[in-house]
Design a protein around this motif. Structure first.
Motif, PDB file in Angstrom:
ATOM      1  N   VAL A  85      45.085  45.973  99.009  1.00 44.94           N
ATOM      2  CA  VAL A  85      45.353  47.334  98.557  1.00 44.94           C
ATOM      3  C   VAL A  85      45.621  48.221  99.765  1.00 44.94           C
ATOM      4  O   VAL A  85      44.891  48.185 100.754  1.00 44.94           O
ATOM      5  CB  VAL A  85      44.153  47.895  97.753  1.00 44.94           C
ATOM      6  N   THR A  86      46.681  49.012  99.658  1.00 48.41           N
ATOM      7  CA  THR A  86      47.022  50.009 100.676  1.00 48.41           C
ATOM      8  C   THR A  86      47.194  51.352  99.979  1.00 48.41           C
ATOM      9  O   THR A  86      47.231  51.425  98.748  1.00 48.41           O
ATOM     10  CB  THR A  86      48.344  49.653 101.381  1.00 48.41           C
ATOM     11  N   ASP A  87      47.318  52.397 100.754  1.00 48.39           N
ATOM     12  CA  ASP A  87      47.628  53.712 100.165  1.00 48.39           C
ATOM     13  C   ASP A  87      48.905  53.642  99.346  1.00 48.39           C
ATOM     14  O   ASP A  87      49.010  54.228  98.280  1.00 48.39           O
ATOM     15  CB  ASP A  87      47.807  54.775 101.263  1.00 48.39           C
ATOM     16  N   GLU A  88      49.885  52.892  99.851  1.00 49.79           N
ATOM     17  CA  GLU A  88      51.169  52.796  99.175  1.00 49.79           C
ATOM     18  C   GLU A  88      51.050  52.106  97.820  1.00 49.79           C
ATOM     19  O   GLU A  88      51.688  52.520  96.852  1.00 49.79           O
ATOM     20  CB  GLU A  88      52.180  52.056 100.056  1.00 49.79           C
ATOM     21  N   THR A  89      50.238  51.045  97.735  1.00 51.81           N
ATOM     22  CA  THR A  89      50.101  50.368  96.442  1.00 51.81           C
ATOM     23  C   THR A  89      49.378  51.249  95.441  1.00 51.81           C
ATOM     24  O   THR A  89      49.682  51.200  94.249  1.00 51.81           O
ATOM     25  CB  THR A  89      49.375  49.004  96.557  1.00 51.81           C
ATOM     26  N   LEU A  90      48.462  52.068  95.902  1.00 55.22           N
ATOM     27  CA  LEU A  90      47.766  52.973  94.974  1.00 55.22           C
ATOM     28  C   LEU A  90      48.695  54.080  94.474  1.00 55.22           C
ATOM     29  O   LEU A  90      48.522  54.582  93.380  1.00 55.22           O
ATOM     30  CB  LEU A  90      46.541  53.589  95.640  1.00 55.22           C
ATOM     31  N   ALA A  91      49.672  54.439  95.279  1.00 56.90           N
ATOM     32  CA  ALA A  91      50.604  55.496  94.891  1.00 56.90           C
ATOM     33  C   ALA A  91      51.667  54.996  93.921  1.00 56.90           C
ATOM     34  O   ALA A  91      52.314  55.784  93.226  1.00 56.90           O
ATOM     35  CB  ALA A  91      51.286  56.066  96.133  1.00 56.90           C
ATOM     36  N   ASP A  92      51.860  53.665  93.839  1.00 59.85           N
ATOM     37  CA  ASP A  92      52.898  53.082  92.988  1.00 59.85           C
ATOM     38  C   ASP A  92      52.246  52.413  91.778  1.00 59.85           C
ATOM     39  O   ASP A  92      51.645  51.346  91.916  1.00 59.85           O
ATOM     40  CB  ASP A  92      53.700  52.053  93.783  1.00 59.85           C
ATOM     41  N   PRO A  93      52.348  52.987  90.594  1.00 61.16           N
ATOM     42  CA  PRO A  93      51.682  52.424  89.425  1.00 61.16           C
ATOM     43  C   PRO A  93      52.206  51.055  89.012  1.00 61.16           C
ATOM     44  O   PRO A  93      51.556  50.341  88.271  1.00 61.16           O
ATOM     45  CB  PRO A  93      51.932  53.455  88.309  1.00 61.16           C
ATOM     46  N   THR A  94      53.353  50.634  89.542  1.00 59.33           N
ATOM     47  CA  THR A  94      53.879  49.309  89.192  1.00 59.33           C
ATOM     48  C   THR A  94      53.478  48.258  90.225  1.00 59.33           C
ATOM     49  O   THR A  94      53.868  47.104  90.105  1.00 59.33           O
ATOM     50  CB  THR A  94      55.421  49.352  89.079  1.00 59.33           C
TER      51      THR A  94
END
Length: 96
Positions: A85-94
């Motif tokens: 998990v990264t900040d980017e994955t948390l920001a992208d709901p897909t």
């Protein structure tokens, strides 16, 4: 490698709680066959599911990235599923 919870880890734990998921174990210790230890950021040991929090501060260099790959392979060889998990994955709901 005991670390206190960082901002991203706290965010992940809050999102998991809000989704009704059980509380994972933090900094779960896994002993490798060679005796070395690995600590998982968040873990569901009975299921052998780990959530690794990859903040840019600790995982940004090529050396860090390579070490993460080796570590993930060591754990996968023991039957662990590693979710990163990264900040980017948390920001992208897909992302999941």
């Amino acid at each position: 490698r005991h670390r206190s919870a960082n901002r991203l880890e706290t965010k992940v734990r809050r999102l998991m709680s809000a989704a009704g998921l059980p509380e994972p174990e933090r900094q779960y210790r896994v002993v490798l066959p060679n005796g070395r230890e690995r600590y998982l950021d968040l873990a569901f040991p009975l299921l052998r599911i780990a959530i690794e929090i990859d903040g840019y501060r600790w995982h940004s260099s090529r050396t860090d990235w390579a070490a993460d790959q080796v570590r993930s392979n060591e754990l996968a060889a023991l039957g662990w599923l590693i979710l990163r998990v990264t900040d980017e994955t948390l920001a992208d709901p897909t992302a999941f």
